[in-house]
Design a protein around this motif. Sequence first.
Motif, PDB file in Angstrom:
ATOM      1  N   ARG A  61       0.837  -1.211   0.000  1.00 33.73           N
ATOM      2  CA  ARG A  61       0.000   0.000   0.000  1.00 33.73           C
ATOM      3  C   ARG A  61       0.865   1.252   0.000  1.00 33.73           C
ATOM      4  O   ARG A  61       0.569   2.223  -0.684  1.00 33.73           O
ATOM      5  CB  ARG A  61      -0.940   0.001   1.205  1.00 33.73           C
TER       6      ARG A  61
ATOM      7  N   GLY B 189       2.349   1.577  -3.580  1.00 32.41           N
ATOM      8  CA  GLY B 189       1.321   1.968  -4.544  1.00 32.41           C
ATOM      9  C   GLY B 189       1.843   2.000  -5.962  1.00 32.41           C
ATOM     10  O   GLY B 189       2.429   1.039  -6.447  1.00 32.41           O
TER      11      GLY B 189
ATOM     12  N   LEU C  50      -6.001  -0.573  -3.317  1.00 36.93           N
ATOM     13  CA  LEU C  50      -5.362  -0.498  -2.008  1.00 36.93           C
ATOM     14  C   LEU C  50      -6.432  -0.872  -0.990  1.00 36.93           C
ATOM     15  O   LEU C  50      -7.396  -0.124  -0.804  1.00 36.93           O
ATOM     16  CB  LEU C  50      -4.840   0.911  -1.728  1.00 36.93           C
TER      17      LEU C  50
ATOM     18  N   ALA D  88      -7.474   1.111   3.058  1.00 34.62           N
ATOM     19  CA  ALA D  88      -6.901   2.444   2.901  1.00 34.62           C
ATOM     20  C   ALA D  88      -8.046   3.438   2.735  1.00 34.62           C
ATOM     21  O   ALA D  88      -9.094   3.097   2.199  1.00 34.62           O
ATOM     22  CB  ALA D  88      -5.991   2.491   1.676  1.00 34.62           C
TER      23      ALA D  88
ATOM     24  N   VAL E 233      -4.834   8.693  -0.213  1.00 34.85           N
ATOM     25  CA  VAL E 233      -3.610   8.475  -0.996  1.00 34.85           C
ATOM     26  C   VAL E 233      -2.897   9.801  -1.208  1.00 34.85           C
ATOM     27  O   VAL E 233      -3.438  10.870  -0.939  1.00 34.85           O
ATOM     28  CB  VAL E 233      -3.912   7.830  -2.373  1.00 34.85           C
ATOM     29  N   HIS E 234      -1.681   9.705  -1.722  1.00 37.07           N
ATOM     30  CA  HIS E 234      -0.931  10.902  -2.128  1.00 37.07           C
ATOM     31  C   HIS E 234      -0.270  10.604  -3.469  1.00 37.07           C
ATOM     32  O   HIS E 234      -0.180   9.441  -3.884  1.00 37.07           O
ATOM     33  CB  HIS E 234       0.126  11.270  -1.076  1.00 37.07           C
ATOM     34  N   THR E 235       0.171  11.649  -4.150  1.00 34.03           N
ATOM     35  CA  THR E 235       0.859  11.473  -5.427  1.00 34.03           C
ATOM     36  C   THR E 235       2.248  12.117  -5.389  1.00 34.03           C
ATOM     37  O   THR E 235       2.792  12.498  -6.422  1.00 34.03           O
ATOM     38  CB  THR E 235       0.028  12.059  -6.592  1.00 34.03           C
TER      39      THR E 235
ATOM     40  N   VAL F  67      -8.547   8.491  -8.745  1.00 34.56           N
ATOM     41  CA  VAL F  67      -8.676   7.821  -7.452  1.00 34.56           C
ATOM     42  C   VAL F  67     -10.157   7.650  -7.153  1.00 34.56           C
ATOM     43  O   VAL F  67     -10.915   8.616  -7.202  1.00 34.56           O
ATOM     44  CB  VAL F  67      -8.013   8.657  -6.335  1.00 34.56           C
TER      45      VAL F  67
ATOM     46  N   GLU G  70      -6.891   2.974  -7.698  1.00 33.93           N
ATOM     47  CA  GLU G  70      -6.087   3.923  -8.468  1.00 33.93           C
ATOM     48  C   GLU G  70      -5.918   3.436  -9.897  1.00 33.93           C
ATOM     49  O   GLU G  70      -5.783   2.235 -10.135  1.00 33.93           O
ATOM     50  CB  GLU G  70      -4.684   4.069  -7.852  1.00 33.93           C
TER      51      GLU G  70
END
Length: 143
Positions: free
Chosen positions: A52, A55, A68, A71, A74-76, A85, A117
């Motif tokens: 996770r 990613g 994921l 969860a 999320v971040h990029t 997303v 994602e």
Amino acid sequence: MATMTVSAPAPKVPAEAPTEVRSEVRPGIPAEPPPEALAEIPLEIAESARARRRGLLGRAGVTGALLLTRASGVHTVRMRFAIDVAYLDRELRVLSVRTMRPGRIGLPRPRARHVLEAEAGAMARWGVCRGARIVVRDAAGGT
């Protein structure tokens, strides 16, 4: 590798509509596409904390999607491409969908238990929208 399909969201019915209108079906137009008409999309599942965390980092793209599990955000940061997303609840029903450019940090989504994602634009092509349900099948064809 697993696959996923997307089932259409339930139709929205106005609260003031009479009961007989709620079950309206148009002749020749199915309410939901038959399961065989749905596209099977390649799906990777990241269940471990390490998977996770990793990613889609370090990849130049993705074929299909990455789920994921367990969860809610999320971040990029350090990503090379924009992603779509989808935040999913316990039953894999889509709560919301957004596109995130590289270098962004998304806030955790209340009620989200899973995050899907994919490359930017893929969710729209697949019909992933609020209210849709994701169906995951393992490589052997089971659910």
